[in-house]
Design a protein around this motif. Structure first.
Motif, PDB file in Angstrom:
ATOM      1  N   GLU A  53     106.606 -11.123 -19.952  1.00 30.60           N
ATOM      2  CA  GLU A  53     106.001 -10.571 -21.159  1.00 30.60           C
ATOM      3  C   GLU A  53     106.098 -11.559 -22.299  1.00 30.60           C
ATOM      4  N   GLY A  54     105.259 -11.355 -23.291  1.00 34.17           N
ATOM      5  CA  GLY A  54     105.245 -12.226 -24.455  1.00 34.17           C
ATOM      6  C   GLY A  54     104.203 -11.746 -25.445  1.00 34.17           C
ATOM      7  N   MET A  55     103.865 -12.616 -26.371  1.00 35.28           N
ATOM      8  CA  MET A  55     102.875 -12.280 -27.390  1.00 35.28           C
ATOM      9  C   MET A  55     101.755 -13.302 -27.358  1.00 35.28           C
ATOM     10  N   LEU A  56     100.520 -12.801 -27.481  1.00 38.22           N
ATOM     11  CA  LEU A  56      99.392 -13.679 -27.776  1.00 38.22           C
ATOM     12  C   LEU A  56      99.342 -13.796 -29.285  1.00 38.22           C
ATOM     13  N   LEU A  57      99.152 -14.996 -29.779  1.00 37.27           N
ATOM     14  CA  LEU A  57      99.032 -15.238 -31.212  1.00 37.27           C
ATOM     15  C   LEU A  57      97.756 -16.014 -31.446  1.00 37.27           C
ATOM     16  N   CYS A  58      97.063 -15.705 -32.519  1.00 40.55           N
ATOM     17  CA  CYS A  58      95.862 -16.462 -32.855  1.00 40.55           C
ATOM     18  C   CYS A  58      95.805 -16.684 -34.358  1.00 40.55           C
ATOM     19  N   THR A  59      95.380 -17.864 -34.734  1.00 36.48           N
ATOM     20  CA  THR A  59      95.106 -18.193 -36.123  1.00 36.48           C
ATOM     21  C   THR A  59      93.951 -19.184 -36.132  1.00 36.48           C
ATOM     22  N   TRP A  60      93.363 -19.406 -37.281  1.00 37.60           N
ATOM     23  CA  TRP A  60      92.247 -20.351 -37.390  1.00 37.60           C
ATOM     24  C   TRP A  60      92.774 -21.688 -37.868  1.00 37.60           C
ATOM     25  N   ILE A  61      92.414 -22.760 -37.148  1.00 36.62           N
ATOM     26  CA  ILE A  61      92.768 -24.119 -37.549  1.00 36.62           C
ATOM     27  C   ILE A  61      91.484 -24.939 -37.573  1.00 36.62           C
ATOM     28  N   LEU A  62      91.145 -25.455 -38.744  1.00 36.20           N
ATOM     29  CA  LEU A  62      89.943 -26.271 -38.931  1.00 36.20           C
ATOM     30  C   LEU A  62      88.687 -25.579 -38.394  1.00 36.20           C
ATOM     31  N   GLY A  63      88.590 -24.272 -38.629  1.00 35.72           N
ATOM     32  CA  GLY A  63      87.398 -23.518 -38.258  1.00 35.72           C
ATOM     33  C   GLY A  63      87.333 -23.051 -36.821  1.00 35.72           C
ATOM     34  N   ASP A  64      88.343 -23.340 -36.018  1.00 35.23           N
ATOM     35  CA  ASP A  64      88.367 -22.909 -34.624  1.00 35.23           C
ATOM     36  C   ASP A  64      89.587 -22.024 -34.376  1.00 35.23           C
ATOM     37  N   PRO A  65      89.458 -21.060 -33.454  1.00 39.20           N
ATOM     38  CA  PRO A  65      90.634 -20.244 -33.137  1.00 39.20           C
ATOM     39  C   PRO A  65      91.662 -21.070 -32.372  1.00 39.20           C
ATOM     40  N   ALA A  66      92.906 -20.956 -32.770  1.00 35.78           N
ATOM     41  CA  ALA A  66      94.025 -21.597 -32.068  1.00 35.78           C
ATOM     42  C   ALA A  66      94.851 -20.474 -31.467  1.00 35.78           C
ATOM     43  N   VAL A  67      94.975 -20.483 -30.139  1.00 35.46           N
ATOM     44  CA  VAL A  67      95.618 -19.392 -29.417  1.00 35.46           C
ATOM     45  C   VAL A  67      96.929 -19.894 -28.807  1.00 35.46           C
ATOM     46  N   PHE A  68      97.958 -19.076 -28.921  1.00 39.79           N
ATOM     47  CA  PHE A  68      99.281 -19.416 -28.422  1.00 39.79           C
ATOM     48  C   PHE A  68      99.843 -18.260 -27.604  1.00 39.79           C
ATOM     49  N   PHE A  69     100.734 -18.581 -26.680  1.00 41.34           N
ATOM     50  CA  PHE A  69     101.542 -17.586 -25.990  1.00 41.34           C
ATOM     51  C   PHE A  69     102.974 -17.830 -26.423  1.00 41.34           C
ATOM     52  N   ALA A  70     103.651 -16.790 -26.892  1.00 41.91           N
ATOM     53  CA  ALA A  70     105.023 -16.920 -27.366  1.00 41.91           C
ATOM     54  C   ALA A  70     105.935 -16.028 -26.534  1.00 41.91           C
TER      55      ALA A  70
END
Length: 148
Positions: A53-70
């Protein structure tokens, strides 16, 4: 644009002859992210992570979505921790195989072992796509599992 391309663009702008204003992403500020808890289903055969289990995280960097798994972010309790992300391990999820290999060098053990970079990309794509849709939510949004 890949995250490596975005990082190169930031570096190139620092070398530009004219002053450029950059707005850094504060990875320690959870309000800039959209989040969703995810977990492995018992019948899931293509789970790309070594934790269940974990978290999906998303934020915008330079106009593109940046997706992470934490991994470990779902256990965070602000009342009991001075540093919100001290126990959290994060990897980048991308639709670019080079991003998956190079940007995740430090926490590569969060991915299942002994698969080719191409196979890793195939396994990560559903999570990257869900994370990119997560970026369409308002800043600071936190969705329960199964919403996207």
């Amino acid at each position: 644009m890949s995250l490596i391309g975005a990082m190169f663009g930031c570096f190139a702008s620092l070398c530009a002859p004219e002053p450029v204003t950059l707005t850094p992403v504060q990875l320690s500020d959870p309000n800039g992210f959209r989040t969703q808890q995810i977990y492995r289903l018992p019948s899931e055969a293509n789970w790309p992570f070594t934790v269940d289990e974990g978290m999906l995280l998303c934020t915008w960097i330079l106009g593109d979505p940046a997706v992470f798994f934490a991994a470990g972010a779902q256990d965070y309790d602000s009342a009991n921790h001075d540093d919100a992300f001290s126990d959290v391990r994060t990897i980048v999820l991308s639709d670019d195989v080079i991003d998956l290999v190079i940007l995740n060098f430090v926490n590569a053990d969060l991915f299942v072992e002994q698969i080719s970079p191409q196979r890793r990309l195939e396994m990560v794509m559903p999570f990257f796509e869900a994370g990119a849709r997560l970026c369409d939510q308002p800043e600071g949004a936190s969705l329960p599992p199964g919403e996207l």
